[in-house]
Design a protein around this motif. Structure first.
Motif, PDB file in Angstrom:
ATOM      1  N   SER A 153       0.829  -1.297  -0.034  1.00 35.92           N
ATOM      2  CA  SER A 153       0.027   0.137   0.128  1.00 35.92           C
ATOM      3  C   SER A 153       0.912   1.232  -0.177  1.00 35.92           C
ATOM      4  O   SER A 153       2.039   1.243   0.473  1.00 35.92           O
ATOM      5  CB  SER A 153      -1.090   0.133   1.213  1.00 35.92           C
ATOM      6  N   ARG A 154       0.525   2.291  -0.342  1.00 37.56           N
ATOM      7  CA  ARG A 154       1.264   3.496  -0.499  1.00 37.56           C
ATOM      8  C   ARG A 154       0.353   4.746  -0.589  1.00 37.56           C
ATOM      9  O   ARG A 154      -0.522   4.884  -1.008  1.00 37.56           O
ATOM     10  CB  ARG A 154       2.064   3.486  -1.588  1.00 37.56           C
ATOM     11  N   SER A 181       1.591 -14.422   4.106  1.00 36.16           N
ATOM     12  CA  SER A 181       1.378 -13.052   3.863  1.00 36.16           C
ATOM     13  C   SER A 181       2.222 -12.050   4.455  1.00 36.16           C
ATOM     14  O   SER A 181       2.464 -12.301   5.763  1.00 36.16           O
ATOM     15  CB  SER A 181       0.078 -12.589   3.693  1.00 36.16           C
ATOM     16  N   PHE A 182       2.520 -10.775   3.893  1.00 39.00           N
ATOM     17  CA  PHE A 182       3.452  -9.846   4.342  1.00 39.00           C
ATOM     18  C   PHE A 182       2.658  -8.581   3.734  1.00 39.00           C
ATOM     19  O   PHE A 182       2.749  -8.452   2.694  1.00 39.00           O
ATOM     20  CB  PHE A 182       4.888  -9.948   4.092  1.00 39.00           C
ATOM     21  N   HIS A 183       2.402  -7.663   4.683  1.00 33.92           N
ATOM     22  CA  HIS A 183       1.708  -6.380   4.106  1.00 33.92           C
ATOM     23  C   HIS A 183       2.729  -5.019   4.612  1.00 33.92           C
ATOM     24  O   HIS A 183       2.950  -5.042   5.726  1.00 33.92           O
ATOM     25  CB  HIS A 183       0.359  -6.403   4.738  1.00 33.92           C
ATOM     26  N   ILE A 184       2.909  -4.407   3.681  1.00 33.72           N
ATOM     27  CA  ILE A 184       3.861  -3.216   3.997  1.00 33.72           C
ATOM     28  C   ILE A 184       3.018  -2.041   3.569  1.00 33.72           C
ATOM     29  O   ILE A 184       1.919  -1.865   2.502  1.00 33.72           O
ATOM     30  CB  ILE A 184       5.178  -3.079   3.354  1.00 33.72           C
ATOM     31  N   TYR A 188      -0.977  -3.463   8.539  1.00 27.55           N
ATOM     32  CA  TYR A 188       0.449  -3.632   7.940  1.00 27.55           C
ATOM     33  C   TYR A 188       1.288  -4.120   9.009  1.00 27.55           C
ATOM     34  O   TYR A 188       1.083  -3.853   9.954  1.00 27.55           O
ATOM     35  CB  TYR A 188       0.498  -2.202   7.590  1.00 27.55           C
ATOM     36  N   ASP A 189       2.184  -4.991   8.469  1.00 28.89           N
ATOM     37  CA  ASP A 189       3.225  -5.334   9.310  1.00 28.89           C
ATOM     38  C   ASP A 189       4.547  -4.603   9.465  1.00 28.89           C
ATOM     39  O   ASP A 189       5.342  -4.696  10.208  1.00 28.89           O
ATOM     40  CB  ASP A 189       3.701  -6.944   8.560  1.00 28.89           C
ATOM     41  N   ALA A 190       4.678  -3.881   8.133  1.00 31.28           N
ATOM     42  CA  ALA A 190       5.865  -2.774   8.306  1.00 31.28           C
ATOM     43  C   ALA A 190       5.589  -1.649   7.595  1.00 31.28           C
ATOM     44  O   ALA A 190       4.654  -1.681   6.333  1.00 31.28           O
ATOM     45  CB  ALA A 190       7.012  -3.671   7.817  1.00 31.28           C
ATOM     46  N   CYS A 191       6.025  -0.328   8.054  1.00 26.68           N
ATOM     47  CA  CYS A 191       5.811   0.748   7.040  1.00 26.68           C
ATOM     48  C   CYS A 191       7.315   1.391   6.708  1.00 26.68           C
ATOM     49  O   CYS A 191       8.127   1.310   7.706  1.00 26.68           O
ATOM     50  CB  CYS A 191       5.205   1.718   7.844  1.00 26.68           C
ATOM     51  N   PHE A 192       7.560   1.833   5.684  1.00 26.07           N
ATOM     52  CA  PHE A 192       8.746   2.254   5.321  1.00 26.07           C
ATOM     53  C   PHE A 192       8.634   3.690   4.571  1.00 26.07           C
ATOM     54  O   PHE A 192       7.762   4.186   4.015  1.00 26.07           O
ATOM     55  CB  PHE A 192       9.354   1.729   4.220  1.00 26.07           C
ATOM     56  N   ASN A 193       9.527   4.641   5.051  1.00 25.00           N
ATOM     57  CA  ASN A 193       9.715   5.867   4.794  1.00 25.00           C
ATOM     58  C   ASN A 193      10.509   6.200   3.656  1.00 25.00           C
ATOM     59  O   ASN A 193      11.731   6.178   3.419  1.00 25.00           O
ATOM     60  CB  ASN A 193      10.108   6.874   5.883  1.00 25.00           C
TER      61      ASN A 193
END
Length: 232
Positions: A32-33, A149-152, A204-209
């Motif tokens: 997702s973004r 599944s892995f959700h970012i 979400y399992d992780a968020c990235f900047n």
């Protein structure tokens, strides 16, 4: 085509009698973004890196990535143009003349629920086949209960995203900021259909900047987690 997503959701909330279906497997990675973050670019890059990993491990198969295909296939299923499906699913506002044209049109336009469920069914089926990276379209909610599944989520400050949009499309910074905010709002409306008022942290399992991290760094971290979870 049987709507396996709706069947799954009925079973999940206990509306089916007797025995429920087995848990879907995957593996699936969803991205997702926020508008202006490079979701498609990272999705494509990630699928290439994962496929290369499989080859070097002498394992069969490859990883796909899906974005535009979700709209194209849903449009085919509903017998409508991809652009119309995209506009309707993103709750794009129509002008007075566009609404007037639709009013006098003989063409059938399905409800929001039918469009959203058709999109969800395609995502659910694709994820069930495994080895797929899915960009956008609330895929994190649709595939949350998949065993593998892995959700970012990709995020960045509004000012940074506006600069990206300004440079890409030749808009002023003010125009780009408004576009980012409007697109984020419309995407949130689509996700709300599946997520309701459940907080993002539940999906979400992780968020990235994206302002602070390169594509290489983001993909490398995702691959490490994919390996740890037995996706490859």
């Amino acid at each position: 085509m049987e709507n396996v997503f709706l069947k799954y959701m009925r079973e999940r909330v206990g509306k089916m009698d007797n025995v429920s279906a087995p848990q879907a497997e995957g593996p699936v990675i969803t991205i997702s973004r926020e508008y202006g973050c490079p979701g498609k670019r990272i999705g494509k890059f990630l699928s290439e890196v994962l496929t290369d990993k499989l080859k070097r491990l002498e394992k069969k198969g490859e990883w796909r990535w899906l974005s535009k295909e979700i709209i194209d296939e849903s449009a085919r299923e509903l017998k409508l143009s991809p652009q119309l499906i995209k506009d309707l699913s993103e709750y794009k506002k129509k002008s007075f003349f566009e609404n007037l044209a639709l009013f006098f049109s003989d063409t059938y336009y399905p409800s929001d629920a039918k469009i959203n469920n058709t999109i969800a069914n395609f995502i659910y089926n694709a994820a069930s086949q495994g080895n797929v990276v899915i960009v956008g379209r609330a895929a994190e909610a649709i595939t949350k209960n998949f065993k593998k599944s892995f959700h970012i989520k990709l995020m960045a400050p509004l000012e940074w995203r506006a600069e990206i949009i300004s440079n890409t499309y030749g808009k002023t910074i003010s125009e780009a900021k408004r576009e980012c905010q409007e697109m984020d709002r419309r995407r949130a409306m689509f996700r709300h259909y599946f997520e309701k008022d459940v907080p993002d942290v539940n999906f979400y399992d992780a968020c990235f900047n994206c302002k602070e991290m390169t594509d290489d760094e983001i993909v490398e971290l995702i691959v490490i987690i994919a390996e740890t979870r037995g996706f490859i």
